[in-house]
Write a protein that holds these residues in place. Sequence first.
Motif, PDB file in Angstrom:
ATOM      1  N   VAL A 237      -6.334  71.246 -31.463  1.00 41.94           N
ATOM      2  CA  VAL A 237      -5.443  71.797 -30.452  1.00 41.94           C
ATOM      3  C   VAL A 237      -6.246  72.672 -29.503  1.00 41.94           C
ATOM      4  O   VAL A 237      -6.923  73.610 -29.933  1.00 41.94           O
ATOM      5  CB  VAL A 237      -4.305  72.616 -31.107  1.00 41.94           C
ATOM      6  N   VAL A 238      -6.192  72.352 -28.218  1.00 41.62           N
ATOM      7  CA  VAL A 238      -6.926  73.104 -27.201  1.00 41.62           C
ATOM      8  C   VAL A 238      -5.924  73.903 -26.373  1.00 41.62           C
ATOM      9  O   VAL A 238      -4.957  73.343 -25.837  1.00 41.62           O
ATOM     10  CB  VAL A 238      -7.735  72.160 -26.286  1.00 41.62           C
ATOM     11  N   ASN A 239      -6.144  75.191 -26.283  1.00 41.32           N
ATOM     12  CA  ASN A 239      -5.270  76.050 -25.498  1.00 41.32           C
ATOM     13  C   ASN A 239      -5.740  76.034 -24.049  1.00 41.32           C
ATOM     14  O   ASN A 239      -6.712  76.691 -23.687  1.00 41.32           O
ATOM     15  CB  ASN A 239      -5.292  77.477 -26.055  1.00 41.32           C
ATOM     16  N   VAL A 240      -5.046  75.241 -23.211  1.00 39.31           N
ATOM     17  CA  VAL A 240      -5.417  75.121 -21.811  1.00 39.31           C
ATOM     18  C   VAL A 240      -4.789  76.278 -21.041  1.00 39.31           C
ATOM     19  O   VAL A 240      -3.563  76.411 -20.979  1.00 39.31           O
ATOM     20  CB  VAL A 240      -4.942  73.769 -21.244  1.00 39.31           C
ATOM     21  N   GLN A 241      -5.621  77.116 -20.443  1.00 40.28           N
ATOM     22  CA  GLN A 241      -5.143  78.286 -19.725  1.00 40.28           C
ATOM     23  C   GLN A 241      -4.988  77.948 -18.250  1.00 40.28           C
ATOM     24  O   GLN A 241      -5.909  77.471 -17.605  1.00 40.28           O
ATOM     25  CB  GLN A 241      -6.124  79.454 -19.891  1.00 40.28           C
ATOM     26  N   THR A 242      -3.807  78.148 -17.710  1.00 38.88           N
ATOM     27  CA  THR A 242      -3.550  77.959 -16.294  1.00 38.88           C
ATOM     28  C   THR A 242      -3.092  79.279 -15.689  1.00 38.88           C
ATOM     29  O   THR A 242      -2.775  80.233 -16.411  1.00 38.88           O
ATOM     30  CB  THR A 242      -2.482  76.872 -16.078  1.00 38.88           C
ATOM     31  N   THR A 243      -3.037  79.311 -14.356  1.00 35.82           N
ATOM     32  CA  THR A 243      -2.701  80.574 -13.699  1.00 35.82           C
ATOM     33  C   THR A 243      -1.292  81.044 -14.033  1.00 35.82           C
ATOM     34  O   THR A 243      -1.065  82.244 -14.213  1.00 35.82           O
ATOM     35  CB  THR A 243      -2.844  80.431 -12.178  1.00 35.82           C
ATOM     36  N   ASN A 244      -0.330  80.105 -14.130  1.00 37.36           N
ATOM     37  CA  ASN A 244       1.040  80.544 -14.405  1.00 37.36           C
ATOM     38  C   ASN A 244       1.253  80.945 -15.859  1.00 37.36           C
ATOM     39  O   ASN A 244       2.321  81.451 -16.203  1.00 37.36           O
ATOM     40  CB  ASN A 244       2.040  79.461 -14.007  1.00 37.36           C
ATOM     41  N   SER A 245       0.269  80.704 -16.727  1.00 36.87           N
ATOM     42  CA  SER A 245       0.365  81.153 -18.117  1.00 36.87           C
ATOM     43  C   SER A 245      -0.627  82.266 -18.438  1.00 36.87           C
ATOM     44  O   SER A 245      -0.728  82.689 -19.585  1.00 36.87           O
ATOM     45  CB  SER A 245       0.135  79.970 -19.068  1.00 36.87           C
ATOM     46  N   ARG A 253      -8.175  91.226 -13.739  1.00 33.28           N
ATOM     47  CA  ARG A 253      -9.552  91.349 -14.238  1.00 33.28           C
ATOM     48  C   ARG A 253     -10.441  90.218 -13.732  1.00 33.28           C
ATOM     49  O   ARG A 253     -11.655  90.392 -13.625  1.00 33.28           O
ATOM     50  CB  ARG A 253      -9.539  91.371 -15.772  1.00 33.28           C
ATOM     51  N   ASN A 254      -9.841  89.084 -13.426  1.00 35.68           N
ATOM     52  CA  ASN A 254     -10.596  87.952 -12.888  1.00 35.68           C
ATOM     53  C   ASN A 254      -9.982  87.551 -11.555  1.00 35.68           C
ATOM     54  O   ASN A 254      -9.248  86.569 -11.450  1.00 35.68           O
ATOM     55  CB  ASN A 254     -10.547  86.781 -13.874  1.00 35.68           C
ATOM     56  N   PRO A 255     -10.285  88.307 -10.480  1.00 37.55           N
ATOM     57  CA  PRO A 255      -9.575  88.122  -9.206  1.00 37.55           C
ATOM     58  C   PRO A 255     -10.049  86.916  -8.399  1.00 37.55           C
ATOM     59  O   PRO A 255     -10.613  87.052  -7.315  1.00 37.55           O
ATOM     60  CB  PRO A 255      -9.867  89.437  -8.474  1.00 37.55           C
ATOM     61  N   THR A 256      -9.832  85.726  -8.921  1.00 40.27           N
ATOM     62  CA  THR A 256     -10.081  84.518  -8.137  1.00 40.27           C
ATOM     63  C   THR A 256      -8.915  84.288  -7.178  1.00 40.27           C
ATOM     64  O   THR A 256      -7.883  84.964  -7.257  1.00 40.27           O
ATOM     65  CB  THR A 256     -10.255  83.301  -9.052  1.00 40.27           C
ATOM     66  N   ARG A 257      -9.070  83.333  -6.285  1.00 40.22           N
ATOM     67  CA  ARG A 257      -7.999  83.054  -5.324  1.00 40.22           C
ATOM     68  C   ARG A 257      -6.718  82.643  -6.027  1.00 40.22           C
ATOM     69  O   ARG A 257      -5.628  83.117  -5.692  1.00 40.22           O
ATOM     70  CB  ARG A 257      -8.438  81.945  -4.359  1.00 40.22           C
ATOM     71  N   ASP A 258      -6.858  81.756  -7.007  1.00 38.50           N
ATOM     72  CA  ASP A 258      -5.668  81.289  -7.724  1.00 38.50           C
ATOM     73  C   ASP A 258      -4.981  82.422  -8.461  1.00 38.50           C
ATOM     74  O   ASP A 258      -3.750  82.528  -8.461  1.00 38.50           O
ATOM     75  CB  ASP A 258      -6.053  80.178  -8.702  1.00 38.50           C
ATOM     76  N   ASN A 259      -5.772  83.283  -9.094  1.00 39.40           N
ATOM     77  CA  ASN A 259      -5.187  84.397  -9.846  1.00 39.40           C
ATOM     78  C   ASN A 259      -4.512  85.403  -8.926  1.00 39.40           C
ATOM     79  O   ASN A 259      -3.423  85.913  -9.225  1.00 39.40           O
ATOM     80  CB  ASN A 259      -6.267  85.089 -10.674  1.00 39.40           C
ATOM     81  N   LEU A 260      -5.151  85.716  -7.795  1.00 36.00           N
ATOM     82  CA  LEU A 260      -4.544  86.659  -6.852  1.00 36.00           C
ATOM     83  C   LEU A 260      -3.274  86.067  -6.241  1.00 36.00           C
ATOM     84  O   LEU A 260      -2.295  86.797  -6.014  1.00 36.00           O
ATOM     85  CB  LEU A 260      -5.548  87.014  -5.754  1.00 36.00           C
ATOM     86  N   ALA A 261      -3.275  84.766  -5.983  1.00 37.87           N
ATOM     87  CA  ALA A 261      -2.071  84.124  -5.447  1.00 37.87           C
ATOM     88  C   ALA A 261      -0.932  84.178  -6.457  1.00 37.87           C
ATOM     89  O   ALA A 261       0.225  84.436  -6.097  1.00 37.87           O
ATOM     90  CB  ALA A 261      -2.383  82.677  -5.069  1.00 37.87           C
ATOM     91  N   GLU A 262      -1.247  83.951  -7.725  1.00 38.15           N
ATOM     92  CA  GLU A 262      -0.225  84.031  -8.765  1.00 38.15           C
ATOM     93  C   GLU A 262       0.305  85.455  -8.903  1.00 38.15           C
ATOM     94  O   GLU A 262       1.519  85.665  -9.075  1.00 38.15           O
ATOM     95  CB  GLU A 262      -0.805  83.563 -10.099  1.00 38.15           C
ATOM     96  N   ILE A 317      -2.825  81.968   0.109  1.00 36.77           N
ATOM     97  CA  ILE A 317      -3.821  82.783  -0.582  1.00 36.77           C
ATOM     98  C   ILE A 317      -4.739  81.898  -1.412  1.00 36.77           C
ATOM     99  O   ILE A 317      -5.956  82.099  -1.456  1.00 36.77           O
ATOM    100  CB  ILE A 317      -3.132  83.846  -1.461  1.00 36.77           C
ATOM    101  N   GLU A 318      -4.171  80.893  -2.099  1.00 34.35           N
ATOM    102  CA  GLU A 318      -4.985  79.975  -2.897  1.00 34.35           C
ATOM    103  C   GLU A 318      -6.009  79.239  -2.047  1.00 34.35           C
ATOM    104  O   GLU A 318      -7.143  79.003  -2.481  1.00 34.35           O
ATOM    105  CB  GLU A 318      -4.077  78.969  -3.610  1.00 34.35           C
ATOM    106  N   GLN A 319      -5.631  78.875  -0.825  1.00 36.42           N
ATOM    107  CA  GLN A 319      -6.521  78.121   0.052  1.00 36.42           C
ATOM    108  C   GLN A 319      -7.465  79.014   0.855  1.00 36.42           C
ATOM    109  O   GLN A 319      -8.282  78.504   1.618  1.00 36.42           O
ATOM    110  CB  GLN A 319      -5.685  77.263   1.009  1.00 36.42           C
ATOM    111  N   GLY A 320      -7.340  80.320   0.692  1.00 35.23           N
ATOM    112  CA  GLY A 320      -8.212  81.237   1.407  1.00 35.23           C
ATOM    113  C   GLY A 320      -7.842  81.434   2.860  1.00 35.23           C
ATOM    114  O   GLY A 320      -8.630  82.000   3.633  1.00 35.23           O
TER     115      GLY A 320
END
Length: 363
Positions: A237-245, A253-262, A317-320
């Motif tokens: 079982v692999v725990n796939v981490q996505t932005t909405n989870s 703590r990890n301010p990527t575009r996807d994370n900041l958009a979420e 925000i995700e697209q910059g």
Amino acid sequence: MIFERSLQRELAYTAGAVFMVLLTIMLTTMMIRIVGYAASGEIDPRDVLVLIGLTVIGYLAVMLVVTLFVSILFVLTRWYRDSEMVVWLASGVSLTRLIKPIGVFATPIILLIAFFAFVGWPWSNQQSKMIKARFQQRDEISLLAPGQFRESASNHRVFFIEKMSPDQSKVQNVFVTSTENGKVNIVVSHTGHTETKDGDRFVVLEDGRRYDGTPGQPNFKIMEFERYGVKITSKPVVNVQTTNSTPTPDLLRNPTRDNLAEFAWRAGLPLIALNLMVLGIPLAYQNPRRSRTINLVMAVLIYLTYSNLLNVVQAQIEQGKMSFGVGLVGLHALVAAIVAVIFWLRVRNRPLFTRALFGRSGA
């Protein structure tokens, strides 16, 4: 004060009724969708109720936003329609006096919206993904169901079993087909059982035949066997981490575009609730010459437009194409300014729209 207690009491009753209606609609929709997934073999039927509950928890923030806005509109519109608002206004109660009791009523709801947006939404998504991943990544024997063709995505193998014991240890009338290097292998057997050897699980077929060959060519090989083992593949079982989870602290703590958009989307829900709470006061004005449903229609359109604009901001925000700071507060500051203008117009008893739009029945 009698005025404030009466307003808060009626808001509470109306909000409870609106929330129950929304919850019923959500449960019905999710039940139809998730039961469909279970019927198609995408999720375990035993997890249906759990997934429905997790989905409802994830969307509680959105439902509470709608509940707050609609309940304020319903109560104040009824007051205008039944002339109660005329009595209060004639007694010296201005529209600005409505902000305090409505704010007291809305504060716990907005806090709940923030909690479910920042905590409930990612937690429910994470749990749902883990349940679905555990079901999709189970071993091949768990895929099997009597009387159904089941395909294994790992090695292009198709199983069919007519009968199976409750503990899945014995099977009858088995059909297995697989494709390797362009050749098709077909195995049929009357009986079989599962066993474990050197840590690997096998389906041991008994008294059957194996057909090997290339489709379109007549040179098929036919072999009869007394025992034939088919290895059962399994995946961890692999725990796939996505932005909405992703938990909200991890987004920062990890301010990527996807994370900041979420994060901007989650923070936008309580801000939407705050703006719509104030907007509901001037928007509830009821003109006797106008349709009684116009306020509700406008409320739906306003909420859908506002929420869709929030999704657009998230995508930008995700697209910059938009900075995080502008996306976080820009839309809500603009809406707050529009709400302030509408509130001022209503306090001054000025029309919100020109007669060119609504004719003589304008505000």
